[in-house]
Design an enzyme around this catalytic site. Structure first.
Site, PDB file in Angstrom:
ATOM      1  N   GLY A  50       0.788  -1.229   0.000  1.00 19.44           N
ATOM      2  CA  GLY A  50       0.000   0.000   0.000  1.00 19.44           C
ATOM      3  C   GLY A  50       0.823   1.283   0.000  1.00 19.44           C
ATOM      4  N   ASP A  94      -6.246   2.985   9.538  1.00 26.73           N
ATOM      5  CA  ASP A  94      -7.669   2.633   9.533  1.00 26.73           C
ATOM      6  C   ASP A  94      -8.030   2.150  10.941  1.00 26.73           C
ATOM      7  OD1 ASP A  94     -10.177   2.127   8.231  1.00 26.73           O
ATOM      8  OD2 ASP A  94      -9.637   0.044   7.974  1.00 26.73           O
ATOM      9  N   LYS A 110      -8.256   7.535   8.623  1.00 26.00           N
ATOM     10  CA  LYS A 110      -9.710   7.330   8.717  1.00 26.00           C
ATOM     11  C   LYS A 110     -10.040   7.153  10.196  1.00 26.00           C
ATOM     12  CE  LYS A 110     -11.030   4.318   5.348  1.00 26.00           C
ATOM     13  NZ  LYS A 110     -11.514   2.979   4.921  1.00 26.00           N
ATOM     14  N   PHE A 118     -14.453   3.481   1.933  1.00 28.17           N
ATOM     15  CA  PHE A 118     -13.362   2.645   1.435  1.00 28.17           C
ATOM     16  C   PHE A 118     -12.802   3.282   0.164  1.00 28.17           C
ATOM     17  CE2 PHE A 118     -11.128  -0.792  -0.555  1.00 28.17           C
ATOM     18  CZ  PHE A 118     -10.539  -1.435   0.522  1.00 28.17           C
ATOM     19  N   VAL A 119     -11.518   3.597   0.195  1.00 26.37           N
ATOM     20  CA  VAL A 119     -10.924   4.354  -0.908  1.00 26.37           C
ATOM     21  C   VAL A 119      -9.902   3.515  -1.680  1.00 26.37           C
ATOM     22  CG1 VAL A 119     -11.277   6.614   0.153  1.00 26.37           C
ATOM     23  CG2 VAL A 119      -9.189   5.346   0.669  1.00 26.37           C
ATOM     24  N   ASP A 126      -5.666  -0.337  -2.703  1.00 26.57           N
ATOM     25  CA  ASP A 126      -6.326  -1.252  -3.626  1.00 26.57           C
ATOM     26  C   ASP A 126      -7.710  -1.681  -3.152  1.00 26.57           C
ATOM     27  OD1 ASP A 126      -5.137  -2.845  -1.408  1.00 26.57           O
ATOM     28  OD2 ASP A 126      -6.012  -4.526  -2.506  1.00 26.57           O
ATOM     29  N   ARG A 178      -4.426   0.327  -7.637  1.00 32.30           N
ATOM     30  CA  ARG A 178      -3.317   0.999  -6.930  1.00 32.30           C
ATOM     31  C   ARG A 178      -2.716   2.101  -7.797  1.00 32.30           C
ATOM     32  NH1 ARG A 178      -2.033  -2.106  -2.337  1.00 32.30           N
ATOM     33  NH2 ARG A 178      -2.226  -4.350  -2.578  1.00 32.30           N
TER      34      ARG A 178
HETATM   35  P1  IMP Z   1      -5.436  -0.946   9.659  1.00 30.03           P
HETATM   36  O1  IMP Z   1      -6.901  -1.314   9.737  1.00 30.03           O
HETATM   37  O2  IMP Z   1      -5.157   0.416  10.214  1.00 30.03           O
HETATM   38  O3  IMP Z   1      -4.596  -2.027  10.269  1.00 30.03           O
HETATM   39  O4  IMP Z   1      -5.078  -0.880   8.129  1.00 30.03           O
HETATM   40  C1  IMP Z   1      -4.817  -2.089   7.449  1.00 30.03           C
HETATM   41  C2  IMP Z   1      -4.636  -1.902   5.997  1.00 30.03           C
HETATM   42  O5  IMP Z   1      -5.934  -1.980   5.425  1.00 30.03           O
HETATM   43  C3  IMP Z   1      -4.059  -0.593   5.468  1.00 30.03           C
HETATM   44  O6  IMP Z   1      -2.657  -0.583   5.481  1.00 30.03           O
HETATM   45  C4  IMP Z   1      -4.581  -0.637   4.059  1.00 30.03           C
HETATM   46  O7  IMP Z   1      -3.718  -1.403   3.252  1.00 30.03           O
HETATM   47  C5  IMP Z   1      -5.911  -1.338   4.204  1.00 30.03           C
HETATM   48  N1  IMP Z   1      -7.008  -0.371   4.164  1.00 30.03           N
HETATM   49  C6  IMP Z   1      -7.653   0.218   5.183  1.00 30.03           C
HETATM   50  N2  IMP Z   1      -8.602   1.070   4.741  1.00 30.03           N
HETATM   51  C7  IMP Z   1      -8.527   1.009   3.389  1.00 30.03           C
HETATM   52  C8  IMP Z   1      -9.237   1.664   2.328  1.00 30.03           C
HETATM   53  O8  IMP Z   1     -10.145   2.509   2.522  1.00 30.03           O
HETATM   54  N3  IMP Z   1      -8.867   1.322   1.072  1.00 30.03           N
HETATM   55  C9  IMP Z   1      -7.883   0.432   0.795  1.00 30.03           C
HETATM   56  N4  IMP Z   1      -7.185  -0.200   1.745  1.00 30.03           N
HETATM   57  C10 IMP Z   1      -7.516   0.093   3.025  1.00 30.03           C
HETATM   58 MG    MG Z   2      -1.592  -1.552   3.523  1.00 24.39          MG
END
Ligand code: IMP
Ligand code: MG
Length: 187
Positions: free
Chosen positions: A51, A110, A138, A159-160, A166, A172
């Site tokens: 990412g 996220d 977010k 969700f972006v 992706d 991407r």
């Molecule tokens: P976490 O939930 O903060 O652990 O984020 C985990 C991973 O989920 C991030 O590094 C992104 O790769 C993916 N992710 C979270 N939100 C989004 C989104 O809105 N679009 C795409 N990938 C996301």
């Molecule tokens: Mg990621």
């Protein structure tokens, strides 16, 4: 499916949240902030791929110090657009982080689980300091208490895709951050 003729299509997007120009300008600001903050420190950047790939590539070219770069891979199991369970961290780093000032770079904060886990891992390996930089935040989705030290943009709970992010490994390479039309989140 994206067109076989070229990059994923902007017409798959319902709306754009962050334009290429806004991304470029914000990265320039983040770069100069980081140049100030790390002016007297030997910096090691650790990008969480896939990412963070595109964000990191652009951010690093705004930075002046002869920093070092390594990557690690993190993935979550997804059902549609929701990560389920704990993130899986694949640590294949080549550089030793012991005693280093580490800046972790990810695409988006996220739930916070990925960065919390990776920051913990890097600290446990004996880094001198660990800071985090994300393009997007977010906040509404946070499941663990974690905040990044450097944030590009706060975004709403949607969700972006694009600029490294992706959906099912696609989109991407879009130059902007946007939200897909609902029919493209089907599978
Ligand atoms: P976490 O939930 O903060 O652990 O984020 C985990 C991973 O989920 C991030 O590094 C992104 O790769 C993916 N992710 C979270 N939100 C989004 C989104 O809105 N679009 C795409 N990938 C996301
Ligand atoms: Mg990621």
């Amino acid at each position: 499916m994206p067109s076989p003729k070229g990059p994923p299509e902007l017409k798959h997007l319902d709306h754009i949240l962050v334009s290429p120009l806004a991304i470029k300008r914000r990265i320039a600001q983040l770069g100069s902030q980081l140049n100030q903050d790390y002016a007297k420190k030997d910096l090691m950047v650790v990008a969480i791929v896939n990412g963070a790939l595109i964000f990191t590539a652009d951010l690093l070219r705004q930075m002046r110090s002869p920093l070092r770069l390594d990557c690690l891979r993190a993935s979550s199991y997804h059902t549609g657009t929701r990560a389920v369970g704990e993130p899986r961290i694949v640590d294949q780093m080549k550089l030793d982080v012991k005693g280093q000032h580490v800046l972790l770079v990810d695409d988006i904060l996220d739930t916070g689980k990925t960065l919390a886990a990776v920051a913990g891992l890097i600290k446990a390996k004996g880094a001198a300091s660990v800071k985090t930089c994300v393009l997007l935040d977010k906040k509404a989705r946070r499941a663990v208490p974690f905040e990044a030290d450097y944030v590009g943009f706060g975004i709403p709970n949607e969700f972006v895709v694009g600029y490294g992010l992706d959906f099912n490994e696609r989109y991407r390479n879009l130059p902007c951050i946007g939200v897909l039309k609902p029919k493209f989140y089907g599978g």
